[in-house]
Scaffold this motif. Structure first.
Motif, PDB file in Angstrom:
ATOM      1  N   ALA A 142       0.839  -1.192   0.000  1.00  0.00           N
ATOM      2  CA  ALA A 142       0.000   0.000   0.000  1.00  0.00           C
ATOM      3  C   ALA A 142       0.881   1.251   0.000  1.00  0.00           C
ATOM      4  O   ALA A 142       2.061   1.212   0.344  1.00  0.00           O
ATOM      5  CB  ALA A 142      -0.909  -0.007   1.220  1.00  0.00           C
ATOM      6  N   VAL A 143       0.281   2.357  -0.384  1.00  0.00           N
ATOM      7  CA  VAL A 143       0.952   3.662  -0.383  1.00  0.00           C
ATOM      8  C   VAL A 143       0.165   4.575   0.547  1.00  0.00           C
ATOM      9  O   VAL A 143      -1.048   4.761   0.373  1.00  0.00           O
ATOM     10  CB  VAL A 143       1.017   4.249  -1.802  1.00  0.00           C
ATOM     11  CG1 VAL A 143       1.631   5.642  -1.772  1.00  0.00           C
ATOM     12  CG2 VAL A 143       1.821   3.334  -2.720  1.00  0.00           C
ATOM     13  N   ALA A 144       0.823   5.143   1.521  1.00  0.00           N
ATOM     14  CA  ALA A 144       0.140   5.941   2.542  1.00  0.00           C
ATOM     15  C   ALA A 144      -0.194   7.329   2.021  1.00  0.00           C
ATOM     16  O   ALA A 144       0.630   7.996   1.386  1.00  0.00           O
ATOM     17  CB  ALA A 144       1.001   6.054   3.787  1.00  0.00           C
ATOM     18  N   TRP A 145      -1.410   7.760   2.318  1.00  0.00           N
ATOM     19  CA  TRP A 145      -1.840   9.125   2.009  1.00  0.00           C
ATOM     20  C   TRP A 145      -1.569  10.044   3.199  1.00  0.00           C
ATOM     21  O   TRP A 145      -1.194  11.196   3.036  1.00  0.00           O
ATOM     22  CB  TRP A 145      -3.318   9.109   1.659  1.00  0.00           C
ATOM     23  CG  TRP A 145      -3.847  10.376   1.080  1.00  0.00           C
ATOM     24  CD1 TRP A 145      -3.128  11.403   0.537  1.00  0.00           C
ATOM     25  CD2 TRP A 145      -5.226  10.740   0.959  1.00  0.00           C
ATOM     26  NE1 TRP A 145      -3.962  12.387   0.085  1.00  0.00           N
ATOM     27  CE2 TRP A 145      -5.258  12.008   0.318  1.00  0.00           C
ATOM     28  CE3 TRP A 145      -6.423  10.129   1.294  1.00  0.00           C
ATOM     29  CZ2 TRP A 145      -6.461  12.674   0.049  1.00  0.00           C
ATOM     30  CZ3 TRP A 145      -7.617  10.781   1.013  1.00  0.00           C
ATOM     31  CH2 TRP A 145      -7.630  12.041   0.404  1.00  0.00           C
ATOM     32  N   SER A 146      -1.749   9.517   4.396  1.00  0.00           N
ATOM     33  CA  SER A 146      -1.427  10.311   5.585  1.00  0.00           C
ATOM     34  C   SER A 146      -0.986   9.390   6.715  1.00  0.00           C
ATOM     35  O   SER A 146      -1.358   8.210   6.760  1.00  0.00           O
ATOM     36  CB  SER A 146      -2.626  11.158   6.037  1.00  0.00           C
ATOM     37  OG  SER A 146      -3.643  10.351   6.590  1.00  0.00           O
ATOM     38  N   LEU A 147      -0.191   9.961   7.603  1.00  0.00           N
ATOM     39  CA  LEU A 147       0.290   9.256   8.797  1.00  0.00           C
ATOM     40  C   LEU A 147       0.210  10.225   9.963  1.00  0.00           C
ATOM     41  O   LEU A 147       0.562  11.410   9.826  1.00  0.00           O
ATOM     42  CB  LEU A 147       1.736   8.791   8.599  1.00  0.00           C
ATOM     43  CG  LEU A 147       2.432   8.178   9.821  1.00  0.00           C
ATOM     44  CD1 LEU A 147       1.817   6.834  10.195  1.00  0.00           C
ATOM     45  CD2 LEU A 147       3.937   8.017   9.550  1.00  0.00           C
ATOM     46  N   MET A 148      -0.288   9.747  11.086  1.00  0.00           N
ATOM     47  CA  MET A 148      -0.257  10.520  12.333  1.00  0.00           C
ATOM     48  C   MET A 148       0.458   9.710  13.392  1.00  0.00           C
ATOM     49  O   MET A 148       0.237   8.499  13.507  1.00  0.00           O
ATOM     50  CB  MET A 148      -1.674  10.853  12.796  1.00  0.00           C
ATOM     51  CG  MET A 148      -1.730  11.778  14.032  1.00  0.00           C
ATOM     52  SD  MET A 148      -1.599  10.883  15.607  1.00  0.00           S
ATOM     53  CE  MET A 148      -3.242  10.217  15.747  1.00  0.00           C
TER      54      MET A 148
END
Length: 607
Positions: free
Chosen positions: A126-132
């Protein structure tokens, strides 16, 4: 074929494992392959003590490597004890969201990663769109937990002190100073104090009100919360399921009072915070407190939290010729109710929520009332339209743990929030089209927030400028509450307003629903210009961090902190504020972001 729960776990688990490898090996190329070009990373004290959002893969990847290397973060894995990976809709896109955990030398962290739906299909990563990433628990928190050794077992004495004796003595502070003084006893101050207590820090709340909850109890008669109960829970003690959907002001007031009692919070009512000075040598404040009985106490806490609200100090605008008016002029903060104005005439200045609510209450009590509009205003029906912006707390997540819903909610970076809110606002305008058209027909001027983002971002930037319609818009559209445009007023006279067309609008009352000054307004008053310059702007967005300026974080003035906002904001962010204060006390981070007190510019700099 739709993805099952097991598919979602595989997609998220494979990504987190690859992320952990890339971070362990400090492999920037591998890490870049895990993020979309338009990705975002929001850090809430998780990978180091920063509170900021960065955007764009070219910025996110090096920032993550630097932060993980500096903080010693590692052991990233799916959080099996939290909400399982789920589907959601963010900014109009179907996404996959998953909770992860990690470790640092100072404790544990938690986060949320978000993928677009086409990620991870066919076995690809997968390719991340956002990370917190956020701090979850400090290693030494367990040593700080509050305890009452005398109540650890059932032994009792007929002559010794009991629990109430000890509580009463503790609240007098005769033999000690608190670690923290919290200025302001509304929900912002109370949630900060309860989180500090959970970490074993001694906090004293001070407020001028006579009774806990009076900041709600003494407001206008018809006031209720404008968002629903399930969004507004306080930490550790949620509202009962029997509470109404929209909680009335007196019920909120009584709940805050009982919450303070049940959570063993130290609270001094009828106490005025008269200012403080900071001693750089001792790292303590010298605080002057003026008590209701006329006595004065000087205290020396290490920290002060200003919880005087985003809506704290009333704005009394300069309205030319208003001094000519012979009737009563009140700010909305001093309006007790409409009963006294039955059969009389009133002009309400301001078309935000307070102005509309008060105009509606005056009308209901038989007053002849008109509302004066000075600038375009956002109107949104309180139900269901205004509630759509809190959609992450409803629907799919009904019955899930509040801490997980808060985690998902805080994981959305501001750029995606804006796009999400544009879509919601477009939908809201369709839902509310009938009343909006009727308002415009009678001359009411409308707007819909910056770039059409609706009311929540207006709250975060200016604290107002909108109305949650609970019936007053219909009264205006039907002519039952009058509408006056301020630019049509020539001047004020003893009996009311003289209009530019020569007519008169008589009034016995002019009510100023003109809003409140921001939380940084009081800094210079209480601490002086030098501290105000060190602390900097409070509230409103900081373009460097994409976060609210100086809220819940260390400021340039050591030992000075700010909190405020909605019930949900205070519930979510007070724990992060408290953990930072504990971190300072444990020596885990410096007292100010730069590690020292910043130099205050002087006149020579300006020259």
């Amino acid at each position: 074929m739709s993805q099952t729960g097991r598919d979602l776990e595989r997609i998220a688990g494979d990504w987190v494992a690859a992320f952990n490898r890339a971070i362990t090996q400090l492999d920037a190329a591998a890490l870049a392959g895990l993020f979309a070009a338009d990705s975002h990373w929001r850090n809430i004290l998780g990978l180091g003590w920063s509170f900021a959002t960065v955007s764009g893969r070219g910025v996110v990847v090096p920032a993550l490597i630097e932060a993980c290397q500096a903080s010693g973060a590692g052991n990233f894995a799916l959080a099996v004890d939290r909400h399982p990976p789920r589907r959601n809709t963010v900014a109009g896109e179907e996404v996959i969201e998953a909770v992860l955990r990690f470790r640092t030398p100072v404790g544990s962290g938690v986060g949320v990663v978000r993928f677009r739906p086409d990620s991870g299909r066919g076995g690809d990563l997968a390719v991340a769109w956002s990370l917190m990433t956020a701090v979850d628990r400090l290693e030494r928190e367990a040593d700080q937990a509050p305890a009452d050794a005398e109540e650890a077992d059932h032994d009792r004495s007929t002559t010794g002190e009991n629990w109430l004796d000890r509580r009463t003595a503790a609240q007098r502070y005769e033999d000690r100073d608190p670690d923290v003084i919290v200025v302001g006893g509304g929900h912002a101050g109370i949630t900060s104090a309860v989180e500090l207590r959970q970490l074993g820090l001694d906090a004293l709340i001070v407020d001028t009100m006579k009774r806990v909850g009076d900041n709600w109890r003494l407001r206008y008669h018809s006031l209720k919360l404008h968002n629903v109960t399930q969004v507004n829970h306080l930490p550790y003690m949620p509202f009962p399921k029997t509470f109404p959907r929209y909680i009335p002001k007196d019920k909120i007031a009584n709940w805050l009072e009982s919450y303070v009692e049940h959570m063993d919070l130290n609270f001094w009512t009828e106490t005025r915070f008269a200012g403080a000075t900071y001693d750089d040598g001792t790292g303590r404040w010298r605080v002057r407190l003026e008590r209701g009985d006329g006595s004065v106490r000087e205290m020396h806490p290490k920290h002060i939290i200003m919880a005087t609200s985003v809506s704290g100090t009333p704005i009394i605008p300069e309205i030319p010729t208003l001094e000519n008016f012979a009737g009563t002029v009140l700010h909305s903060s001093r309006f007790p109710g409409g009963e006294a104005w039955a059969g009389r005439k009133a002009l309400v200045f301001g078309t935000g929520t307070s102005g509309h609510d008060i105009a509606q209450e005056l009308h209901a009590n038989g007053a002849d009332v008109a509302i004066v509009q000075r600038s375009p205003t956002l109107i949104v029906n309180v139900d269901p339209s205004a509630q759509l912006y809190d959609g992450s707390y409803f629907g799919l997540d009904e019955g899930k743990r509040l801490e997980d819903l808060d985690l998902f909610n805080t994981s959305v970076p501001i750029a995606l929030i804006k796009e999400n809110h544009k879509l919601i606002t477009a939908k809201v305008r369709e839902l509310d089209k009938d009343i909006l058209d009727r308002l415009e027909k009678v001359g009411f001027r409308l707007e819909f927030g910056e770039d059409g983002t609706g009311w929540p971002l207006k709250y975060r930037t200016r604290g107002g400028g909108y109305y949650f319609n609970a019936g007053c818009s219909e009264l205006i559209a039907e002519g039952k509450v009058g509408l006056i445009q301020y630019h049509d007023i020539e001047r004020f006279i003893a009996s009311g307003a003289l209009m530019k067309d020569g007519s008169e609008k008589a009034a016995d009352l002019i009510l100023l629903a003109t809003g409140y000054k921001g939380p940084d307004h009081v800094v210079g008053e209480y601490f002086g210009a030098e501290v105000a310059a060190r602390a900097g702007k409070v509230w409103g967005f900081d373009t460097r961090t994409q976060e609210l300026a100086n809220m819940w974080v260390r400021t340039g003035q050591p030992g000075l902190w700010f909190t405020g906002g909605s019930f949900s904001q205070c519930r979510i962010y007070s724990k992060y504020l408290a953990k930072q204060i504990l971190g300072v006390e444990l020596g885990l981070l410096e007292k100010s972001p730069a590690g020292k007190t910043p130099r205050v510019p002087d006149k020579a700099d300006a020259a």
